[in-house]
Enzyme design. Structure first.
Site, PDB file in Angstrom:
ATOM      1  N   MET A 125     -20.156 -20.352 -15.418  1.00  7.66           N
ATOM      2  CA  MET A 125     -20.333 -20.524 -13.969  1.00  7.66           C
ATOM      3  C   MET A 125     -19.250 -21.438 -13.415  1.00  7.66           C
ATOM      4  O   MET A 125     -19.030 -22.533 -13.929  1.00  7.66           O
ATOM      5  CB  MET A 125     -21.712 -21.121 -13.668  1.00  7.66           C
ATOM      6  CG  MET A 125     -22.879 -20.254 -14.101  1.00  7.66           C
ATOM      7  SD  MET A 125     -24.490 -20.904 -13.550  1.00  7.66           S
ATOM      8  CE  MET A 125     -24.650 -22.349 -14.629  1.00  7.66           C
ATOM      9  N   ASN A 160     -12.982 -25.686 -17.534  1.00  8.62           N
ATOM     10  CA  ASN A 160     -13.340 -27.098 -17.593  1.00  8.62           C
ATOM     11  C   ASN A 160     -12.235 -27.937 -18.223  1.00  8.62           C
ATOM     12  O   ASN A 160     -12.070 -29.113 -17.886  1.00  8.62           O
ATOM     13  CB  ASN A 160     -14.659 -27.283 -18.348  1.00  8.62           C
ATOM     14  CG  ASN A 160     -15.851 -26.960 -17.471  1.00  8.62           C
ATOM     15  OD1 ASN A 160     -15.704 -26.557 -16.315  1.00  8.62           O
ATOM     16  ND2 ASN A 160     -17.047 -27.106 -18.005  1.00  8.62           N
ATOM     17  N   MET A 211     -13.998 -18.499 -21.274  1.00 12.71           N
ATOM     18  CA  MET A 211     -13.412 -18.719 -19.954  1.00 12.71           C
ATOM     19  C   MET A 211     -13.888 -20.038 -19.353  1.00 12.71           C
ATOM     20  O   MET A 211     -13.101 -20.800 -18.780  1.00 12.71           O
ATOM     21  CB  MET A 211     -13.748 -17.566 -19.019  1.00 12.71           C
ATOM     22  CG  MET A 211     -13.219 -17.730 -17.603  1.00 12.71           C
ATOM     23  SD  MET A 211     -11.410 -17.762 -17.504  1.00 12.71           S
ATOM     24  CE  MET A 211     -11.086 -15.985 -17.478  1.00 12.71           C
ATOM     25  N   LYS A 212     -15.177 -20.344 -19.496  1.00 10.66           N
ATOM     26  CA  LYS A 212     -15.711 -21.580 -18.930  1.00 10.66           C
ATOM     27  C   LYS A 212     -15.046 -22.797 -19.555  1.00 10.66           C
ATOM     28  O   LYS A 212     -14.716 -23.773 -18.850  1.00 10.66           O
ATOM     29  CB  LYS A 212     -17.224 -21.630 -19.156  1.00 10.66           C
ATOM     30  CG  LYS A 212     -17.897 -22.909 -18.669  1.00 10.66           C
ATOM     31  CD  LYS A 212     -17.743 -23.114 -17.177  1.00 10.66           C
ATOM     32  CE  LYS A 212     -18.559 -24.322 -16.710  1.00 10.66           C
ATOM     33  NZ  LYS A 212     -18.324 -24.624 -15.286  1.00 10.66           N
ATOM     34  N   LEU A 213     -14.830 -22.784 -20.862  1.00 12.82           N
ATOM     35  CA  LEU A 213     -14.176 -23.915 -21.518  1.00 12.82           C
ATOM     36  C   LEU A 213     -12.739 -24.079 -21.023  1.00 12.82           C
ATOM     37  O   LEU A 213     -12.256 -25.200 -20.850  1.00 12.82           O
ATOM     38  CB  LEU A 213     -14.211 -23.749 -23.033  1.00 12.82           C
ATOM     39  CG  LEU A 213     -15.586 -23.901 -23.683  1.00 12.82           C
ATOM     40  CD1 LEU A 213     -15.491 -23.624 -25.185  1.00 12.82           C
ATOM     41  CD2 LEU A 213     -16.169 -25.291 -23.440  1.00 12.82           C
TER      42      LEU A 213
END
Length: 295
Positions: free
Chosen positions: A122, A176, A171-173
């Site tokens: 997200m 972030n 993708m989230k990592l």
């Protein structure tokens, strides 16, 4: 797979993002069942019409989808595989949506042989979650994604299917990783400004209005300028966790990511100093002057 977006939908974990998602679903007229490790956090949602369950297994009863938004891998393991977990007594017939940021391989391990699993990275904050303005990056089988897409599109302005299970977390990592480095870089610039006699707030305004700033830097510059890190948009300890996960992913791939490793070390140190439950911009508190300087 039988699936409708009319619910009921379970939301497990009512922190910053989970609470926003539950509010969004309730606002769209969806029947919502919620669970949180600390029951007090579920009370406002119960007053708004949600069913507050005492166990994860109870929360998912009769639901067509379960969205897990707990803090880390250990919490996700408890929600899925613990004694009262969703998968403790067999499979879950609905769509299991893992939106907790954990190691990509951990999603695959914990999901096991569950028939319909998506992992969702997200992008956004609590307001985006509440208003359906998130960007969602999804991993999982095409058939599961197609079935779950109507619900995901209710929660987001952009929904992207990236590929196999674990892709959403990858993708989230990455996202972030960028955020952690950008905010730390801005904090370092502000600390250097103050140490060299410039006005910290003016410098932060200049950075935020410049072509060097990303939207997240412009947003976080206000936190740094005010020095107010309570009521976090994203907790520092979660950023530390995600940066460490990114460094582990890099090591497993044979990559050296010096900036990521340095940012991870700074965030871990700030967490160890007691700032973990403040906003991630509080990483500035870990930027201390060297012993022997006169300022």
């Amino acid at each position: 797979m039988t699936y409708t977006t009319n619910g009921p939908v379970a939301v497990l974990g009512l922190g910053t993002m989970g609470g926003g998602l539950a509010s969004r679903l309730l606002g769209q007229g969806i029947q919502v069942r919620v669970w949180n490790r600390t029951p007090e956090r579920a009370e406002p949602f119960a007053r708004a019409g949600a069913f507050a369950a005492s166990r994860p297994s109870e929360a998912v009863e009769g639901t067509s989808a379960a969205i897990c938004t707990v803090a880390d891998g250990e919490a996700l393991r408890t929600v899925l595989r613990g004694p009262d977990g969703i998968l403790a007594r067999g499979g879950y017939p609905g769509a299991l949506i893992c939106a907790s940021t954990v190691a990509p391989d951990e999603v695959v391990r914990l999901a096991g042989d569950a028939p319909a699993v998506l992992d969702v990275g997200m992008l956004g904050n609590r307001d985006h979650a509440r208003d359906g303005e998130l960007r969602l990056f999804v991993g999982g089988e095409e058939r599961v994604f197609a079935a779950g897409r109507p619900l995901l599109e209710m929660l987001a302005k952009e929904v992207v299917h990236l590929g196999a299970l674990g892709s959403g977390m990858r993708m989230k990592l990455l996202l972030n990783l960028l955020m952690g480095i950008e905010v730390q870089a801005m904090a370092e610039a502000a600390e250097l400004a103050a140490a060299s006699g410039l006005d910290r707030k003016q410098v932060l305004r200049t950075i935020a209005g410049s072509g060097f700033a990303s939207p997240v830097m412009s947003f976080k510059s206000r936190r740094l300028a005010s020095g107010r890190f309570e009521e976090p948009d994203f907790r520092l300890r979660l950023m530390a966790k995600d940066l460490m996960l990114a460094t582990e992913q890099a090591e497993a791939s044979g990559l050296s990511l010096p900036l990521t490793a340095a940012a991870a070390e700074t965030h871990v140190r700030a967490t160890e100093h007691g700032f973990g439950d403040e906003d991630c911009a509080a990483v500035t508190r870990a930027l201390t002057r060297k012993p022997g300087t006169d300022k």
